[in-house]
Scaffold this motif. Structure first.
Motif, PDB file in Angstrom:
ATOM      1  N   CYS A 383       0.874  -1.186   0.000  1.00 29.99           N
ATOM      2  CA  CYS A 383       0.000   0.000   0.000  1.00 29.99           C
ATOM      3  C   CYS A 383       0.898   1.219   0.000  1.00 29.99           C
ATOM      4  O   CYS A 383       1.750   1.385   0.883  1.00 29.99           O
ATOM      5  N   ASP A 384       0.733   2.096  -1.006  1.00 32.26           N
ATOM      6  CA  ASP A 384       1.637   3.241  -1.153  1.00 32.26           C
ATOM      7  C   ASP A 384       0.944   4.329  -1.969  1.00 32.26           C
ATOM      8  O   ASP A 384      -0.167   4.121  -2.491  1.00 32.26           O
ATOM      9  N   GLN A 385       1.603   5.464  -2.086  1.00 30.27           N
ATOM     10  CA  GLN A 385       1.095   6.578  -2.882  1.00 30.27           C
ATOM     11  C   GLN A 385       1.624   6.488  -4.314  1.00 30.27           C
ATOM     12  O   GLN A 385       2.818   6.279  -4.519  1.00 30.27           O
ATOM     13  N   ARG A 386       0.709   6.632  -5.279  1.00 31.18           N
ATOM     14  CA  ARG A 386       1.089   6.700  -6.689  1.00 31.18           C
ATOM     15  C   ARG A 386       0.412   7.921  -7.305  1.00 31.18           C
ATOM     16  O   ARG A 386      -0.818   8.003  -7.330  1.00 31.18           O
ATOM     17  N   ASP A 387       1.244   8.857  -7.778  1.00 34.07           N
ATOM     18  CA  ASP A 387       0.735  10.098  -8.365  1.00 34.07           C
ATOM     19  C   ASP A 387      -0.215  10.809  -7.402  1.00 34.07           C
ATOM     20  O   ASP A 387      -1.252  11.364  -7.798  1.00 34.07           O
ATOM     21  N   LYS A 453       9.248 -10.622 -16.003  1.00 34.15           N
ATOM     22  CA  LYS A 453       9.567  -9.843 -14.802  1.00 34.15           C
ATOM     23  C   LYS A 453       8.427  -9.765 -13.805  1.00 34.15           C
ATOM     24  O   LYS A 453       8.564  -9.137 -12.759  1.00 34.15           O
ATOM     25  N   GLY A 454       7.265 -10.353 -14.117  1.00 32.66           N
ATOM     26  CA  GLY A 454       6.183 -10.376 -13.151  1.00 32.66           C
ATOM     27  C   GLY A 454       5.053  -9.407 -13.480  1.00 32.66           C
ATOM     28  O   GLY A 454       5.092  -8.674 -14.476  1.00 32.66           O
ATOM     29  N   THR A 455       4.055  -9.413 -12.604  1.00 33.72           N
ATOM     30  CA  THR A 455       2.830  -8.637 -12.818  1.00 33.72           C
ATOM     31  C   THR A 455       2.437  -7.919 -11.529  1.00 33.72           C
ATOM     32  O   THR A 455       2.621  -8.469 -10.433  1.00 33.72           O
ATOM     33  N   THR A 456       1.905  -6.714 -11.692  1.00 32.16           N
ATOM     34  CA  THR A 456       1.383  -5.947 -10.554  1.00 32.16           C
ATOM     35  C   THR A 456      -0.060  -5.567 -10.852  1.00 32.16           C
ATOM     36  O   THR A 456      -0.355  -5.040 -11.938  1.00 32.16           O
ATOM     37  N   VAL A 457      -0.960  -5.866  -9.906  1.00 39.32           N
ATOM     38  CA  VAL A 457      -2.355  -5.475 -10.009  1.00 39.32           C
ATOM     39  C   VAL A 457      -2.674  -4.631  -8.782  1.00 39.32           C
ATOM     40  O   VAL A 457      -2.401  -5.049  -7.658  1.00 39.32           O
ATOM     41  N   TRP A 458      -3.260  -3.424  -9.004  1.00 41.30           N
ATOM     42  CA  TRP A 458      -3.560  -2.547  -7.872  1.00 41.30           C
ATOM     43  C   TRP A 458      -4.861  -1.790  -8.116  1.00 41.30           C
ATOM     44  O   TRP A 458      -5.403  -1.795  -9.215  1.00 41.30           O
ATOM     45  N   ILE A 459      -5.340  -1.155  -7.050  1.00 41.36           N
ATOM     46  CA  ILE A 459      -6.543  -0.320  -7.146  1.00 41.36           C
ATOM     47  C   ILE A 459      -6.261   1.013  -6.459  1.00 41.36           C
ATOM     48  O   ILE A 459      -5.725   1.048  -5.350  1.00 41.36           O
ATOM     49  N   PRO A 460      -6.582   2.133  -7.096  1.00 41.50           N
ATOM     50  CA  PRO A 460      -6.505   3.426  -6.414  1.00 41.50           C
ATOM     51  C   PRO A 460      -7.682   3.552  -5.444  1.00 41.50           C
ATOM     52  O   PRO A 460      -8.794   3.117  -5.738  1.00 41.50           O
ATOM     53  N   TRP A 461      -7.428   4.149  -4.267  1.00 41.22           N
ATOM     54  CA  TRP A 461      -8.461   4.215  -3.233  1.00 41.22           C
ATOM     55  C   TRP A 461      -8.617   5.657  -2.760  1.00 41.22           C
ATOM     56  O   TRP A 461      -7.693   6.260  -2.251  1.00 41.22           O
ATOM     57  N   GLU A 462      -9.803   6.197  -2.936  1.00 42.33           N
ATOM     58  CA  GLU A 462     -10.054   7.601  -2.594  1.00 42.33           C
ATOM     59  C   GLU A 462     -10.467   7.764  -1.126  1.00 42.33           C
ATOM     60  O   GLU A 462     -10.046   8.695  -0.449  1.00 42.33           O
TER      61      GLU A 462
END
Length: 468
Positions: A383-387, A453-462
């Motif tokens: 869990c981290d900040q993206r943009d 190199k793998g896969t990343t799946v994420w969801i932005p959360w407001e």
């Protein structure tokens, strides 16, 4: 009739009516004025002649027709001597008898008699074909007997002038209408050209040419209409493309669902038929019953996942305040076989979410990552900040996914394994359920992957509170 033709007629017809009515009225007024002028001039000449005849006949005694005739002959000769060659008149008695006449033979007697019967101050016109005459009558006063003077004057010139003006007007009106019609037709063509473009674009669009658009630059309402049409066509094209994609997706869904349903049913029927045929060895019966049980469990799981999927499509989930670390804990506890491969990194915010559904989403992502990485690599929960936006996701170190396959993974029953082998388990609904859970929370799945190199799946959360 085309609109351009209607527009041309709408311009030319009023002009034609205006020119015809206006020209006719003007010519008629000019003609009446010319006849009135002739009447005034001829009336003056008649009055002079009447006074001269009254003087000539004033001393005639009694009812002597011969003496009256002689006096009138003398009067005519004197007038001829004075240059009045065209003096045309008739003197009638009270009973209509002609006492003297210099009238042309083509003027009927009845016309002259009618003029006398009507009385003075009336004007009669006689048309002999080649010549037009004006008849004026007046009584001779102060004589021993009643007599009438009937004068005839040639007004052919006035009628000829009227006819000339009519011909001239018709010529000018015809030329004006031709020019106006040409100008109106050109203007109508220019005005309706945008409509023609709209018509062509509409036909092309209706025939399936989705790129058809109207290119109108008239600077008026028609240009706005063209822009509105193009906007409508863009929306229609987008909707058609969306419908085509949805139709293709539904076809793939039905085909995949049929396959998913057919495979376990085939196994169940086959092993059931084996048991039905008669006594089998104990180990064979146990193995057949085990296969039937496993395939039945798979059918039950498939049904539950479909029910969950359809329920999520309806929306309307409940949310509560939940700590993200608690959700991570739920996921790890539900996957004891993978606990050694899981690591949790990053922030621990408080979220507004449906805890069981969010846990299901993250659990499915972990299962997909584990199925993709058959070498037992590390699976990172983060869990981290993206943009500037809080994001939570799962990253694996598996073989990665080709870029053209990423979006297809959201579809129900879609697999990278084209042969649909079940050695890695699953029905192909996990990621689809994740997508619906994300949408129910007002967000969406994001995926990035690189082959090898793998896969990343994420969801932005407001909806998140400060991290603890």
């Amino acid at each position: 009739m085309k609109f351009a033709h209607k527009l041309t007629l709408a311009i030319v017809l009023p002009l034609c009516v205006a020119l015809s009515v206006g020209g006719t009225w003007s010519i008629h007024q000019n003609f009446l004025e010319a006849l009135d002028t002739a009447v005034r001039t001829n009336s003056s000449a008649q009055m002079r002649q009447r006074y001269a005849l009254e003087n000539e006949l004033a001393d005639v005694q009694g009812d002597s027709a011969n003496e009256i005739y002689t006096r009138l002959c003398t009067y005519e000769q004197e007038q001829r001597t004075l240059g009045e060659e065209g003096l045309l008149f008739t003197v009638m008695g009270e009973n209509g008898a002609v006492l003297y006449s210099t009238m042309p033979l083509d003027i009927p007697y009845r016309e002259q008699q009618q003029a006398v019967t009507t009385g003075e101050d009336r004007v009669f016109y006689v048309d002999t074909g080649a010549t037009k005459y004006q008849l004026l009558t007046t009584p001779l006063r102060g004589l021993s007997r009643t007599m009438w003077l009937v004068n005839v004057y040639d007004v052919t010139a006035q009628f000829a002038e009227r006819d000339r003006q009519v011909r001239q007007h018709l010529t000018l009106e015809g030329a004006a209408l031709v020019l106006a019609g040409a100008a109106a037709a050109l203007m109508a063509r220019l005005l309706t050209r945008p409509l023609h473009q709209l018509e062509l674009a509409s036909r092309a669009l209706s025939s399936g040419e989705q790129s058809a658009r109207a290119d109108i630059h008239s600077g008026d309402e028609l240009e706005q209409l063209g822009l509105t049409f193009n906007h409508m066509a863009d929306n229609l094209t987008s909707q058609m493309q969306a419908l085509e994609k949805e139709s293709a997706r539904q076809k793939r869904f039905v085909a995949a669902f049929t396959h998913e349903l057919k495979t376990p049913m085939t196994a169940i029927l086959g092993y059931a038929d084996l048991l039905r045929k008669g006594e089998q060895a104990a180990d064979k019966r146990h193995r057949a019953a085990g296969y039937i049980y496993q395939e039945a469990i798979r059918l039950e799981t498939l049904g539950q996942e479909l029910l969950q999927l359809f329920g999520l499509e309806q929306g309307g989930i409940t949310r509560e305040t939940v700590q993200l670390s608690m959700v991570w804990g739920d996921v790890i506890r539900s996957l004891p076989d993978l606990a050694g491969r899981l690591t949790v990194e990053g922030q621990d915010p408080t979220l507004r979410a449906n805890r069981p559904l969010l846990g299901t989403l993250l659990r499915n992502l972990v299962l997909n990552a584990a199925a993709a990485d058959t070498q037992g690599g590390n699976i990172r929960l983060w869990c981290d900040q993206r943009d500037g936006v809080l994001c939570l996701g799962v990253t694996d170190t598996g073989p990665g996914i080709p870029a053209e396959e990423l979006e297809k993974l959201r579809e129900p029953f879609y697999r990278l394994d084209k042969s649909r082998s079940r050695k890695n388990g699953g029905n192909g609904l996990g990621l689809t359920i994740c997508e619906y859970i994300a949408q129910a929370h007002g967000t969406t799945l994001r995926m990035e992957s690189e082959v090898g190199k793998g896969t990343t799946v994420w969801i932005p959360w407001e909806e998140a509170e400060p991290c603890v």
